[in-house]
Every structure is written in structure tokens, then in C-alpha cells.
Design an enzyme around this catalytic site. Sequence first.
Site, mmCIF file in Angstrom:
data_model
loop_
_atom_site.group_PDB
_atom_site.id
_atom_site.type_symbol
_atom_site.label_atom_id
_atom_site.label_comp_id
_atom_site.label_asym_id
_atom_site.label_seq_id
_atom_site.Cartn_x
_atom_site.Cartn_y
_atom_site.Cartn_z
ATOM 1 N N ASN A 125 18.549 25.621 28.609
ATOM 2 C CA ASN A 125 18.604 26.111 27.229
ATOM 3 C C ASN A 125 19.716 25.379 26.494
ATOM 4 O O ASN A 125 20.482 24.624 27.092
ATOM 5 C CB ASN A 125 18.790 27.626 27.201
ATOM 6 C CG ASN A 125 20.109 28.047 27.829
ATOM 7 O OD1 ASN A 125 21.170 27.826 27.278
ATOM 8 N ND2 ASN A 125 20.022 28.624 29.018
ATOM 9 N N SER A 126 19.793 25.598 25.203
ATOM 10 C CA SER A 126 20.679 24.771 24.382
ATOM 11 C C SER A 126 22.048 25.400 24.132
ATOM 12 O O SER A 126 22.738 25.029 23.202
ATOM 13 C CB SER A 126 19.992 24.446 23.054
ATOM 14 O OG SER A 126 19.573 25.634 22.433
#
Length: 234
Positions: free
Chosen positions: A34-35
Site C-alpha cells: 500500500n502507499s
Amino acid sequence: LGPRAASPDLGGRHVVVSAGGTREHLDPVRFLGNSSSGRQGYALARAAVARGARVTLVAANVALPDPAGAGVVRVVSALDLRDAVHAAAADADVVVMTAAVADFRPAKRVDHKIKKEAGVPAPVELEANPDVLAELVATRATRPSGQLLVGFAAETGGPDGDVLTLGRAKLARKPADLLVVNEVGAGLGFEVDHNAAVVLGSDGSTTTIERTTKDLLAHRVLDLVAARLRRDIS
Ligand code: CTP
Ligand code: CA
């Protein structure tokens, strides 16, 4: 930050912060991730050090300089993070879960690089990861009394409700002491230096933190933490 940094209101306290985003590997070189940049968690760790705490930072895949004065434990996956957080939480006064922990992981991890000659692979099967914050909530009676558990929830709002409604529902499901509900999107949240939040307390309190730097937001959250630790002593 001058006056705040000068007041060691977390002196003698052990503060555990998880930060970053976990990676769930499919093979040695590929993962579901995920970011989350880790910036908010690192800001919390720096702020806690500045306020006198002993800080353990459990960092999942963060490319930022180590905060001076914090002990850093590096992890990759949600299962690694779970072990590190539980170990550090054993004698912690505060655990702040800013990490974006993957809810699911591939059911199988292939031990060599998946090759394209084999053709399009079968759909990736997933299985659930443990919910570390929920585990901490469920096992809190086994640790020092008065330990404060702080969750973070990044919400965009959606068909199931606005950001606050979703935050309250999350706190009801997973009753931490504080839930910092982060509005993400539109220049807020992931990979930027600013954040805004509403902090929901298990005591029913609601504290709005207007758009500010992640460093100042960290101090505002620790203001609430320090007030609750004081209340417990008195
Ligand atoms: N969290 C955790 N372990 C997980 C998932 C989340 O400890 N496996 C923690 C996060 O670190 C955060 C809080 O739970 O402090 C809320 O995470 P979030 O992803 O917003 O909530 P979920 O309960 O996972 O619900 P959903 O992703 O469906 O919104
Ligand atoms: Ca989640």
C-alpha cells in the site's frame, strides 16, 4: 514546538509507534502493498522523543531517516509487524498504530520468482491477517494497567457513510482509547506532509485537528495521550 519540546510530559514513558505499510509477498520479489509513506508515524515517534519518552518505532518498509533517539525495529509483513508490536507492547505505556497493516495476504508464497513462461497464473488466493490493534485491545488485561491504545483510520467516506460515521463505527468495533480519523485524498494523508484529523475518544470525546503539518498533528495527538496518562495517575 519550543514550549512543547521543553516540557517532558512523556518522561519515563515507553511509547510504541508502528509506521509505514506492510508488504505481503507473492514470491521473493513481488508483493501486495500500500502507499503509506510512514511520515505520520515517524512524526509521532520524533514528537514522543522530544517529549521525553523512550520510543520503539516498528517500521514497515519506510524510506525515511531514523528518528534520532528512537529504537527502530524493521519489519516487512503484517505477521512480522504483529510479533514486533506485541513484543514492544509488553511494557509499553502507549501503543500508537499508524501502520497501514494489510488486511489480507496471499495464501501461498512461492519460494522462487514466478516466471511468465508458465502462462497467466491462477487468481491469487488471499487469507486474513491478524488485526494487531484488535489483539492489543483484547489482551490489554495481560499488560501494565492504564496502557493507552491509539488507532489510526484513513477514511475517504463512501456509500456506507461519511468519514466521521465510519470512524465511530470503527472505534465501536475495535475499542481503542483513541482513534485518529484521518481524512485522505485531496492533498491530505498518504505521501504528503499535511494531515487533518478528528480524534474520537472511547470516553465519547471528539477533538478536531485542522489541516496542519504531520509534526504538529503528532503533537496534538500526544497532547491527548499525555492528558489521559495524567488522568490515570490522579
Ligand atoms: N490495524 C491492525 N491490524 C490490521 C489492520 C489494521 O492493527 N490487520 C490497525 C491499523 O494500524 C489502524 C487501525 O487498525 O490503527 C485501523 O485500520 P483500518 O485499516 O483503518 O481499519 P480496519 O479495521 O482494517 O477496517 P477497514 O480496512 O475495512 O476500513
Ligand atoms: Ca484495513
